[in-house]
Design a protein around this motif. Structure first.
Motif, PDB file in Angstrom:
ATOM      1  N   HIS A   1       5.055   3.229  -1.240  1.00  0.00           N
ATOM      2  CA  HIS A   1       6.315   3.408  -0.527  1.00  0.00           C
ATOM      3  C   HIS A   1       6.263   2.822   0.885  1.00  0.00           C
ATOM      4  CE1 HIS A   1       8.400   5.570  -3.664  1.00  0.00           C
ATOM      5  NE2 HIS A   1       7.264   6.197  -3.900  1.00  0.00           N
ATOM      6  N   THR A   2       5.128   2.921   1.531  1.00  0.00           N
ATOM      7  CA  THR A   2       4.975   2.295   2.844  1.00  0.00           C
ATOM      8  C   THR A   2       5.049   0.776   2.704  1.00  0.00           C
ATOM      9  OG1 THR A   2       3.661   4.169   3.635  1.00  0.00           O
ATOM     10  CG2 THR A   2       3.478   2.112   4.881  1.00  0.00           C
ATOM     11  N   SER A   3       4.416   0.241   1.669  1.00  0.00           N
ATOM     12  CA  SER A   3       4.475  -1.202   1.408  1.00  0.00           C
ATOM     13  C   SER A   3       5.900  -1.648   1.093  1.00  0.00           C
ATOM     14  CB  SER A   3       3.556  -1.581   0.242  1.00  0.00           C
ATOM     15  OG  SER A   3       2.219  -1.321   0.560  1.00  0.00           O
ATOM     16  N   ALA A   4       6.624  -0.844   0.334  1.00  0.00           N
ATOM     17  CA  ALA A   4       8.014  -1.177  -0.004  1.00  0.00           C
ATOM     18  C   ALA A   4       8.846  -1.329   1.261  1.00  0.00           C
ATOM     19  CB  ALA A   4       8.615  -0.094  -0.905  1.00  0.00           C
ATOM     20  N   ASP A   5       8.738  -0.365   2.155  1.00  0.00           N
ATOM     21  CA  ASP A   5       9.516  -0.444   3.392  1.00  0.00           C
ATOM     22  C   ASP A   5       9.051  -1.594   4.269  1.00  0.00           C
ATOM     23  OD1 ASP A   5      11.175   1.630   2.643  1.00  0.00           O
ATOM     24  OD2 ASP A   5      10.101   3.147   3.805  1.00  0.00           O
ATOM     25  N   ALA A   6       7.747  -1.836   4.303  1.00  0.00           N
ATOM     26  CA  ALA A   6       7.241  -2.984   5.073  1.00  0.00           C
ATOM     27  C   ALA A   6       7.868  -4.278   4.548  1.00  0.00           C
ATOM     28  CB  ALA A   6       5.717  -3.051   4.988  1.00  0.00           C
ATOM     29  N   TYR A   7       7.851  -4.433   3.248  1.00  0.00           N
ATOM     30  CA  TYR A   7       8.445  -5.618   2.623  1.00  0.00           C
ATOM     31  C   TYR A   7       9.935  -5.725   2.953  1.00  0.00           C
ATOM     32  CZ  TYR A   7      10.260  -8.701  -0.984  1.00  0.00           C
ATOM     33  OH  TYR A   7      10.914  -9.700  -1.649  1.00  0.00           O
ATOM     34  N   GLN A   8      10.655  -4.621   2.804  1.00  0.00           N
ATOM     35  CA  GLN A   8      12.105  -4.634   3.064  1.00  0.00           C
ATOM     36  C   GLN A   8      12.415  -4.971   4.526  1.00  0.00           C
ATOM     37  OE1 GLN A   8      14.078  -4.631   0.620  1.00  0.00           O
ATOM     38  NE2 GLN A   8      12.926  -3.652  -0.998  1.00  0.00           N
TER      39      GLN A   8
END
Length: 182
Positions: free
Chosen positions: A130-137
């Protein structure tokens, strides 16, 4: 080509996740490599940012699913001693899976001029994901230190890595390669 400005994000390497309430035996195995990466990062001036669960007892939504863990101000919510939290490190408390959700992590990374996050910690299929998802977004490049991340099971770990690579284009690397690139 312009060199990337990276930061190492350490997700939930806390007493409750490694040895306490939500103990992950596989989390113990990544401690030496995580510590090695943090030492290399600090030596080269790469920011180290701890994204730590710091829940409010009887309030946080996540506690309904997982029970009490990493309650703010308790020993369980402290970074494991083996990672040697230092004065130059940053700590971003979080109350949900993502280190970005309603925290100042994005602001901190932007003020540090970071464009790439190196993910470490627990769990590749949950909080790291989830942290990676937000970083990507938010436009950050995502790198995952495969020997400094893990999950409750090998299946969850592998599924998490695959998802991060396939969906967010995360680069999957190892601590030795990452440390050498600083």
């Amino acid at each position: 080509m312009q060199k990337k400005k990276c930061a190492v994000l350490v997700v939930d390497m806390l007493n409750d996740f490694v040895t306490g309430a939500l103990k992950c035996d596989r989390g113990l195995a990544i401690v030496p490599k995580t510590a090695e990466l943090l030492r290399a990062a600090r030596a080269k001036g790469v920011p180290v940012i701890f994204c730590n669960d710091a829940h409010l007892k009887d309030v946080d939504h996540e506690l309904k699913l997982w029970g009490d863990h990493a309650i703010a101000g308790t020993k369980g919510a402290e970074v494991i001693p083996e990672l040697e939290l230092c004065a130059q490190d940053y700590v971003v408390p979080k109350r949900r899976y993502s280190g970005f959700f309603h925290t100042d992590l994005d602001l901190l990374l932007r003020e540090l001029g970071v464009d790439t996050v190196i993910m470490t910690g627990l769990h590749t299929h949950m909080c790291v994901r989830h942290t990676s998802a937000d970083a990507y977004q938010l436009g950050y490049s995502v790198v995952v230190a495969k020997d400094a991340t893990d999950s409750f099971t090998a299946e969850d770990y592998e599924a998490g890595l695959k998802y991060l690579k396939d969906v967010y284009g995360a680069e999957i690397s190892d601590v030795d390669s990452l440390a050498a690139s600083f």
